[in-house]
Motif scaffolding. Structure first.
Motif, PDB file in Angstrom:
ATOM      1  N   GLY A 170       0.812  -1.218   0.000  1.00  0.00           N
ATOM      2  CA  GLY A 170       0.000   0.000   0.000  1.00  0.00           C
ATOM      3  C   GLY A 170       0.836   1.254   0.000  1.00  0.00           C
ATOM      4  N   HIS A 171       0.376   2.267  -0.715  1.00  0.00           N
ATOM      5  CA  HIS A 171       1.098   3.527  -0.805  1.00  0.00           C
ATOM      6  C   HIS A 171       0.200   4.701  -0.425  1.00  0.00           C
ATOM      7  N   ASP A 172      -0.790   4.444   0.416  1.00  0.00           N
ATOM      8  CA  ASP A 172      -1.661   5.528   0.850  1.00  0.00           C
ATOM      9  C   ASP A 172      -0.865   6.532   1.663  1.00  0.00           C
ATOM     10  N   THR A 173      -1.246   7.800   1.525  1.00  0.00           N
ATOM     11  CA  THR A 173      -0.545   8.857   2.252  1.00  0.00           C
ATOM     12  C   THR A 173      -0.744   8.676   3.750  1.00  0.00           C
ATOM     13  N   MET A 174       0.366   8.762   4.499  1.00  0.00           N
ATOM     14  CA  MET A 174       0.313   8.663   5.954  1.00  0.00           C
ATOM     15  C   MET A 174       0.358  10.068   6.547  1.00  0.00           C
ATOM     16  N   VAL A 175      -0.564  10.354   7.449  1.00  0.00           N
ATOM     17  CA  VAL A 175      -0.595  11.673   8.069  1.00  0.00           C
ATOM     18  C   VAL A 175       0.102  11.663   9.424  1.00  0.00           C
ATOM     19  N   GLN A 176       0.364  10.486   9.963  1.00  0.00           N
ATOM     20  CA  GLN A 176       1.043  10.394  11.252  1.00  0.00           C
ATOM     21  C   GLN A 176       1.837   9.098  11.340  1.00  0.00           C
ATOM     22  N   MET A 177       2.675   9.032  12.340  1.00  0.00           N
ATOM     23  CA  MET A 177       3.512   7.856  12.561  1.00  0.00           C
ATOM     24  C   MET A 177       2.651   6.604  12.745  1.00  0.00           C
ATOM     25  N   PRO A 178       2.972   5.498  12.030  1.00  0.00           N
ATOM     26  CA  PRO A 178       2.234   4.232  12.236  1.00  0.00           C
ATOM     27  C   PRO A 178       2.691   3.574  13.535  1.00  0.00           C
ATOM     28  N   TRP A 179       2.056   3.940  14.635  1.00  0.00           N
ATOM     29  CA  TRP A 179       2.551   3.572  15.958  1.00  0.00           C
ATOM     30  C   TRP A 179       2.546   2.067  16.223  1.00  0.00           C
ATOM     31  N   LEU A 180       1.511   1.361  15.768  1.00  0.00           N
ATOM     32  CA  LEU A 180       1.470  -0.087  15.999  1.00  0.00           C
ATOM     33  C   LEU A 180       2.621  -0.783  15.285  1.00  0.00           C
ATOM     34  N   LEU A 181       2.884  -0.362  14.056  1.00  0.00           N
ATOM     35  CA  LEU A 181       4.015  -0.901  13.306  1.00  0.00           C
ATOM     36  C   LEU A 181       5.322  -0.583  14.019  1.00  0.00           C
ATOM     37  N   PHE A 182       5.444   0.649  14.474  1.00  0.00           N
ATOM     38  CA  PHE A 182       6.654   1.112  15.151  1.00  0.00           C
ATOM     39  C   PHE A 182       6.927   0.302  16.426  1.00  0.00           C
ATOM     40  N   ILE A 183       5.921   0.170  17.283  1.00  0.00           N
ATOM     41  CA  ILE A 183       6.096  -0.536  18.555  1.00  0.00           C
ATOM     42  C   ILE A 183       6.391  -2.015  18.324  1.00  0.00           C
ATOM     43  N   SER A 184       5.686  -2.648  17.392  1.00  0.00           N
ATOM     44  CA  SER A 184       5.894  -4.067  17.111  1.00  0.00           C
ATOM     45  C   SER A 184       7.305  -4.330  16.611  1.00  0.00           C
ATOM     46  N   LEU A 185       7.779  -3.487  15.682  1.00  0.00           N
ATOM     47  CA  LEU A 185       9.133  -3.663  15.149  1.00  0.00           C
ATOM     48  C   LEU A 185      10.191  -3.450  16.227  1.00  0.00           C
ATOM     49  N   CYS A 186       9.957  -2.472  17.090  1.00  0.00           N
ATOM     50  CA  CYS A 186      10.921  -2.195  18.153  1.00  0.00           C
ATOM     51  C   CYS A 186      11.009  -3.359  19.143  1.00  0.00           C
ATOM     52  N   ILE A 187       9.876  -3.943  19.504  1.00  0.00           N
ATOM     53  CA  ILE A 187       9.881  -5.100  20.405  1.00  0.00           C
ATOM     54  C   ILE A 187      10.623  -6.263  19.746  1.00  0.00           C
ATOM     55  N   HIS A 188      10.323  -6.487  18.474  1.00  0.00           N
ATOM     56  CA  HIS A 188      10.979  -7.557  17.730  1.00  0.00           C
ATOM     57  C   HIS A 188      12.499  -7.359  17.695  1.00  0.00           C
ATOM     58  N   ALA A 189      12.938  -6.152  17.347  1.00  0.00           N
ATOM     59  CA  ALA A 189      14.374  -5.865  17.239  1.00  0.00           C
ATOM     60  C   ALA A 189      15.052  -5.948  18.605  1.00  0.00           C
TER      61      ALA A 189
ATOM     62  N   ILE B  56       8.542   6.464   2.261  1.00  0.00           N
ATOM     63  CA  ILE B  56       8.733   7.569   1.318  1.00  0.00           C
ATOM     64  C   ILE B  56       7.574   7.615   0.318  1.00  0.00           C
ATOM     65  N   LYS B  57       7.203   6.445  -0.213  1.00  0.00           N
ATOM     66  CA  LYS B  57       6.094   6.388  -1.180  1.00  0.00           C
ATOM     67  C   LYS B  57       4.767   6.726  -0.522  1.00  0.00           C
ATOM     68  N   SER B  58       4.672   6.473   0.782  1.00  0.00           N
ATOM     69  CA  SER B  58       3.453   6.815   1.522  1.00  0.00           C
ATOM     70  C   SER B  58       3.439   8.267   1.972  1.00  0.00           C
ATOM     71  N   GLN B  59       4.514   8.988   1.629  1.00  0.00           N
ATOM     72  CA  GLN B  59       4.645  10.424   1.924  1.00  0.00           C
ATOM     73  C   GLN B  59       4.600  10.724   3.415  1.00  0.00           C
ATOM     74  N   LEU B  60       5.153   9.808   4.188  1.00  0.00           N
ATOM     75  CA  LEU B  60       5.305  10.071   5.616  1.00  0.00           C
ATOM     76  C   LEU B  60       6.349  11.167   5.793  1.00  0.00           C
ATOM     77  N   ASN B  61       6.152  12.006   6.782  1.00  0.00           N
ATOM     78  CA  ASN B  61       7.078  13.105   7.058  1.00  0.00           C
ATOM     79  C   ASN B  61       8.510  12.598   7.153  1.00  0.00           C
ATOM     80  N   LYS B  62       9.460  13.299   6.488  1.00  0.00           N
ATOM     81  CA  LYS B  62      10.855  12.850   6.439  1.00  0.00           C
ATOM     82  C   LYS B  62      11.487  12.774   7.827  1.00  0.00           C
ATOM     83  N   THR B  63      11.120  13.702   8.696  1.00  0.00           N
ATOM     84  CA  THR B  63      11.641  13.659  10.063  1.00  0.00           C
ATOM     85  C   THR B  63      11.129  12.431  10.799  1.00  0.00           C
TER      86      THR B  63
END
Length: 222
Positions: free
Chosen positions: A87-106, A139-146
């Motif tokens: 999916g390449h839908d525009t993201m307006v905010q941080m995908p928090w569930l993805l972020f937390i899951s990846l961090c726990i995994h790593a 990048i393709k989802s146009q999430l903020n670069k920061t």
């Protein structure tokens, strides 16, 4: 190197996606196949024999807990741990569930590294293509670069942080075999999924099989 390799691999993957913008998905899939077989072989050849040397009859249960836990994590991350993002839908905010899951995994992946230094290389090879795929997706989802930079930096830090805590906390050493067994389950699930998802239609081809064999051989001789 235990701390540096996993950290740098994510940043290198981020830089590759940001500046080179690779468009050849076939090469990424081959790299994923290599990383999956390399990680699986390291787990089977080095981690698995050690935990069973403890003669703890609950070891198999903890491995299954790791597999189940990773399945639960992927419910929230949508399989980003093995490059499965769509999916390449525009993201307006941080995908928090993805972020937390990846961090726990790593974070969990980093815990056995303090006793298995070669695993740092395996995790690094695993994280490099994942970082490329994730950054490209964002990048393709146009999430903020920061937000992308902060996401990838935090993801890069989590594995070394897990290694650091495993070194620093006595309780981790006390339950080292149980924790490692859980991580083995996680790595089993991730690496096997990568191997079977790294080609279209789940079909094997010569290039893919060659990369898998190369990963196995490299892990064996380390």
């Amino acid at each position: 190197m235990n701390y540096l390799l996993p950290f740098l691999s994510v940043l290198i993957g981020y830089a590759i996606a940001l500046f080179l913008q690779p468009k050849n998905k076939k090469n990424l899939k081959l790299l994923l196949a290599f990383s999956g077989s390399f990680l699986l072989s390291l787990t089977v050849v080095h981690l698995l024999p050690e935990v069973y040397e403890s003669h703890d009859h609950a070891t198999g249960i903890f491995i299954m807990i790791g597999i189940l836990f990773q399945i639960i994590l992927e419910f929230f991350s949508k399989g980003a741990e093995h490059g499965h993002v769509h999916g390449h839908d525009t993201m307006v905010q941080m995908p928090w569930l993805l972020f937390i899951s990846l961090c726990i995994h790593a974070f969990l992946e980093g815990m056995p590294i303090n006793r298995h230094h070669h695993l740092a290389m395996g995790i690094s090879v695993h994280h490099l293509p994942i970082a490329v795929i994730l950054t490209t997706f964002f990048i393709k989802s146009q999430l903020n670069k920061t937000a992308i930079l902060l996401f990838m930096l935090t993801f890069a830090v989590m594995t070394p942080f897990g290694t650091f805590l495993a070194d620093a906390l006595p309780v981790v050493n006390q339950y080292y075999n149980q924790i490692t067994a859980i991580v083995i389950g996680i790595l089993f699930h991730i690496s096997s999924t990568i191997i079977f998802e790294s080609s279209e239609g789940h079909k094997f081809n010569i290039a893919k099989v060659s990369m898998i064999v190369l990963g196995i051989l490299l892990a064996y001789f380390i």
